[in-house]
Design a protein around this motif. Structure first.
Motif, PDB file in Angstrom:
ATOM      1  N   GLN A  40      26.790  92.879  -6.984  1.00 55.81           N
ATOM      2  CA  GLN A  40      26.370  94.248  -6.754  1.00 55.81           C
ATOM      3  C   GLN A  40      26.651  95.085  -7.997  1.00 55.81           C
ATOM      4  O   GLN A  40      27.430  94.693  -8.868  1.00 55.81           O
ATOM      5  CB  GLN A  40      27.107  94.842  -5.562  1.00 55.81           C
ATOM      6  CG  GLN A  40      28.618  94.988  -5.758  1.00 55.81           C
ATOM      7  CD  GLN A  40      29.289  95.549  -4.524  1.00 55.81           C
ATOM      8  OE1 GLN A  40      28.628  95.876  -3.556  1.00 55.81           O
ATOM      9  NE2 GLN A  40      30.598  95.664  -4.560  1.00 55.81           N
ATOM     10  N   GLU A  94      30.048  91.176   1.579  1.00 51.50           N
ATOM     11  CA  GLU A  94      30.780  91.155   0.327  1.00 51.50           C
ATOM     12  C   GLU A  94      31.892  90.116   0.388  1.00 51.50           C
ATOM     13  O   GLU A  94      32.582  89.991   1.394  1.00 51.50           O
ATOM     14  CB  GLU A  94      31.391  92.527   0.044  1.00 51.50           C
ATOM     15  CG  GLU A  94      30.380  93.627  -0.202  1.00 51.50           C
ATOM     16  CD  GLU A  94      31.055  94.933  -0.593  1.00 51.50           C
ATOM     17  OE1 GLU A  94      32.306  95.002  -0.517  1.00 51.50           O
ATOM     18  OE2 GLU A  94      30.344  95.873  -0.967  1.00 51.50           O
ATOM     19  N   LEU A 110      27.930  89.699  -3.589  1.00 50.28           N
ATOM     20  CA  LEU A 110      27.282  89.691  -2.282  1.00 50.28           C
ATOM     21  C   LEU A 110      26.799  88.281  -1.985  1.00 50.28           C
ATOM     22  O   LEU A 110      26.309  87.585  -2.874  1.00 50.28           O
ATOM     23  CB  LEU A 110      26.106  90.669  -2.267  1.00 50.28           C
ATOM     24  CG  LEU A 110      26.464  92.134  -2.521  1.00 50.28           C
ATOM     25  CD1 LEU A 110      25.200  92.983  -2.609  1.00 50.28           C
ATOM     26  CD2 LEU A 110      27.377  92.662  -1.437  1.00 50.28           C
ATOM     27  N   GLN A 128      26.614  87.048   6.146  1.00 47.23           N
ATOM     28  CA  GLN A 128      26.384  87.713   4.882  1.00 47.23           C
ATOM     29  C   GLN A 128      27.356  88.863   4.721  1.00 47.23           C
ATOM     30  O   GLN A 128      27.939  89.342   5.689  1.00 47.23           O
ATOM     31  CB  GLN A 128      24.942  88.232   4.811  1.00 47.23           C
ATOM     32  CG  GLN A 128      24.547  89.209   5.899  1.00 47.23           C
ATOM     33  CD  GLN A 128      23.084  89.596   5.791  1.00 47.23           C
ATOM     34  OE1 GLN A 128      22.614  89.980   4.728  1.00 47.23           O
ATOM     35  NE2 GLN A 128      22.358  89.497   6.888  1.00 47.23           N
TER      36      GLN A 128
END
Length: 280
Positions: free
Chosen positions: A264, A227, A245, A225
């Motif tokens: 985000q 950006e 994200l 996980q």
């Protein structure tokens, strides 16, 4: 509730009508118990015909047969709910339904209409919209949240993820990938309204996405996980500063990857624009 209604209701309305009749007000909802209360039997047996679920009615007796080879209890629960859908939806033929694996699933929109309607019934029966939306609004965005919802409602993680995306107030999408390609996806209302990012069914995963890295590892890495650039998911997103994200996890039993993507917020709290889905 009568087996047939003069007014043709939607599958969701039939599921809500059933819950109201049985005074079901909490989750998890138990479809086998519902069948028993309706005077139906549920049995598991080896499938000679390859079916996952079978609704049969004869001589005033109705029952549901489940393929004993199904390993997931969540899958069995969904299958029973699916067959209850055939039984409860007024315009479905009540004599019998032989349903195969490809017919039964929360994300399967390519099957014939009666099977699709039974899936819609099962989703609403097991994950009631009013309950599920309340839970989604109260929890943080992540696959950890999706997993906790799957446990709470007694459904598979994939079913919970799809329901999550469709009920979420944020701009997000859930993608299921197989063999390095997008197999299918679901998205929130906010995602649908935006037009700056496109997902395409059967498109190869793009470099930079967490999902692509999991397949590159031959699914030896369980999850990733963080950006990623919007262009990691869409070829038409040329802005290198547009960031989303992503939380991706291997579904090792199916050789698939489940991904949740969302945008985000900027520092000024204005949500970055994303994403509309182009369905091929």
């Amino acid at each position: 509730m009568s087996q047939r209604s003069e007014v043709r209701l939607s599958p969701i309305e039939y599921a809500r009508e059933l819950r109201l009749k049985l005074d079901i007000k909490s989750v998890p909802i138990h479809p086998r118990k519902i069948a028993k209360e309706m005077g139906m039997f549920v049995q598991e047996k080896e499938s000679d015909s390859g079916y996952d679920g079978y609704l049969l009615c004869a001589n005033g007796v109705c029952g549901i047969m489940i393929n004993r080879a199904i390993k997931s209890e969540a899958r069995k629960r969904f299958t029973v709910a699916h067959e209850l859908g055939h039984y409860c939806i007024g315009h479905h033929d009540k004599s019998n339904y032989l349903c195969f694996r490809g017919d039964i699933g929360a994300a399967n929109s390519s099957v014939r209409q009666d099977e699709r309607e039974a899936n819609e019934f099962a989703v609403e029966l097991l994950m009631p919209d009013e309950f599920f939306r309340a839970d989604v609004h109260q929890r943080n965005v992540s696959l950890k949240t999706v997993n906790s919802l799957a446990t709470k409602y007694g459904v598979s993680m994939t079913s919970a993820a799809i329901r999550y995306a469709r009920c979420s107030p944020i701009v997000c999408a859930v993608i299921i990938s197989e063999r390095g390609k997008i197999k299918y996806f679901a998205y929130s209302e906010g995602f649908r309204k935006e037009k700056s990012l496109y997902l395409s069914k059967n498109a190869p995963l793009r470099d930079g996405s967490c999902a692509k890295r999991l397949f590159d590892s031959e699914l030896q890495i369980s999850e990733q996980q963080g950006e990623v650039a919007a262009g990691s998911w869409s070829a038409n997103s040329a802005d290198p500063e547009k960031i989303l994200l992503e939380h991706s996890r291997c579904l090792t039993a199916f050789n698939q990857v489940l991904s949740l993507i969302w945008f985000q917020e900027r520092k000024n709290n204005a949500t970055q624009q994303i994403a509309h889905v182009l369905v091929e």
